[in-house]
Scaffold this motif. Structure first.
Motif, PDB file in Angstrom:
ATOM      1  N   TYR B  45       0.846  -1.212   0.000  1.00 10.19           N
ATOM      2  CA  TYR B  45       0.000   0.000   0.000  1.00 10.19           C
ATOM      3  C   TYR B  45       0.882   1.263   0.000  1.00 10.19           C
ATOM      4  O   TYR B  45       0.906   2.011   0.978  1.00 10.19           O
ATOM      5  N   PRO B  46       1.593   1.520  -1.108  1.00 14.20           N
ATOM      6  CA  PRO B  46       2.535   2.650  -1.133  1.00 14.20           C
ATOM      7  C   PRO B  46       1.839   4.002  -0.959  1.00 14.20           C
ATOM      8  O   PRO B  46       2.480   4.979  -0.592  1.00 14.20           O
ATOM      9  N   GLU B  47       0.536   4.077  -1.244  1.00 17.66           N
ATOM     10  CA  GLU B  47      -0.165   5.366  -1.079  1.00 17.66           C
ATOM     11  C   GLU B  47      -1.044   5.368   0.172  1.00 17.66           C
ATOM     12  O   GLU B  47      -1.852   6.287   0.369  1.00 17.66           O
ATOM     13  N   GLY B  48      -0.905   4.361   1.007  1.00 18.06           N
ATOM     14  CA  GLY B  48      -1.692   4.316   2.241  1.00 18.06           C
ATOM     15  C   GLY B  48      -3.125   3.876   1.990  1.00 18.06           C
ATOM     16  O   GLY B  48      -3.492   3.489   0.875  1.00 18.06           O
ATOM     17  N   LEU B  49      -3.942   3.947   3.035  1.00 21.03           N
ATOM     18  CA  LEU B  49      -5.328   3.480   2.948  1.00 21.03           C
ATOM     19  C   LEU B  49      -6.237   4.694   2.770  1.00 21.03           C
ATOM     20  O   LEU B  49      -6.897   5.141   3.690  1.00 21.03           O
ATOM     21  N   TYR B  50      -6.237   5.234   1.547  1.00 18.07           N
ATOM     22  CA  TYR B  50      -6.932   6.509   1.343  1.00 18.07           C
ATOM     23  C   TYR B  50      -8.418   6.354   1.048  1.00 18.07           C
ATOM     24  O   TYR B  50      -9.117   7.341   0.854  1.00 18.07           O
ATOM     25  N   SER B  51      -8.926   5.119   1.014  1.00 14.80           N
ATOM     26  CA  SER B  51     -10.370   4.946   0.842  1.00 14.80           C
ATOM     27  C   SER B  51     -10.854   3.865   1.805  1.00 14.80           C
ATOM     28  O   SER B  51     -10.064   3.072   2.326  1.00 14.80           O
TER      29      SER B  51
END
Lengths: 216, 216
Positions: B45-51
């Motif tokens: 998850y390189p962009e994190g848990l954005y949803s």
């Protein structure tokens, strides 16, 4: 960030022996090694503020004591009723912490009904305000009238019994509502007995005071 | 009481550089000198848990990471959404802390409406649960989409503008709702600008973790 913070702590009971009066402060310093705590008592209330009338009568004096501290980072009113906390906030320009609102706020983290366990007939105001409909109140432990009763085996048993009743009534956490519970050191054994988080008032006020120091 | 406690901290974003990943842990160790923090990231998850979808998909892995820590006193999920916190509580036998519930609980102490300031379109669940009708939500800061935007002057200005709007809408305290706000270090300047208490997520999770250590 500073390495050492200084808290002023007000006991809302008249205790002539400084070592006895200082126990809440020592409990906090033990848990938060980079805080020092200076303790002051109000005068003329050897039995503490055990009624709402006494609490209201003492407010001007508590504010005066609050204003008498020098060079502190944070001020603690070490009582679950948060007596004079709103008035002190208007009188000083440092953060002001009450034990009651600290316990109730920490108890909110657990996302469940919260059992309130104190030694008065009424639930202290900060618990009512912060816990609202999530509060469970089953009165006080049988036979426990003053904090001295918490030093007796019968008192401890009554507190344990009430804690189990609060759990049975659906509490997912227990908010202690008297700083005498901290002096008696009941939180850890109650947590073991009930399997629930039990919030200790002096630890809670120390924690919130430390938070305010960190936020400076 | 022990002199040193050990916390495990989970970053719910994939950060290959251990020094970068460790920033939350270092912020906590600086503020709580008798805690050490070990950091682990989830992978993929390189962009994190954005949803919410990504958050739900990551739950099993977060639980696995939680179970992989050895000899820790407390576990921190360092994200305002408290992802997988309920599931981890069922899987481990130590206290589990989420940033979101920690911030929201501390904000309750101020006895006022609380403005929520994050970078997502939705208010994280723990804030809704704990603050309920006392919550004020005015959306996210203009032009701020990821935590990187908080490092730009325009992003900081947008956050300041939203904080003032929350104050004007009646907020008596501001609950930051993204741990990126801690990395950016905005809490103190926002507190100065608004004159309100501003709750920092990483400080809050560290505080609650320390409280749990003290309660052992």
């Amino acid at each position: 960030m500073k390495n050492c913070y200084k808290a002023g702590l007000i006991r809302v009971i008249t205790i002539p022996d400084a070592e006895v009066a200082g126990i809440h402060g020592r409990l906090i310093m033990e848990k938060f090694p980079n805080m020092t705590v200076e303790t002051k008592c109000i005068s003329g209330y050897p039995e503490g503020l055990y009624s709402i009338e006494l609490k209201n009568a003492a407010i001007p004096q508590i504010v005066e004591v609050a204003q008498s501290f020098k060079d502190i980072d944070v001020l603690i009113v070490s009582c679950a009723e948060d007596p004079a906390v709103p008035e002190i906030k208007n009188a000083v320009d440092i953060p002001v912490i009450g034990a009651g609102s600290s316990v109730a706020a920490i108890a909110r983290r657990f996302g469940s009904k919260v059992g309130v366990l104190g030694i008065t007939d009424h639930v202290p105001q900060p618990y009512l305000e912060i816990l609202g409909k999530d509060l469970i109140d089953l009165g006080r432990p049988e036979g426990v009238v003053t904090t001295l009763d918490l030093m007796k085996e019968s008192g401890v048993k009554a507190v344990e019994k009430l804690a189990m009743m609060l759990k049975d009534a659906g509490a997912g956490a227990i908010a202690l509502a008297c700083t005498g519970m901290s002096t008696a050191g009941v939180a850890k054994s109650l947590a073991k007995k009930t399997g629930l988080p039990v919030i200790d008032p002096v630890t809670a006020e120390g924690l919130m005071a430390y938070y305010e120091c960190l936020s400076k």
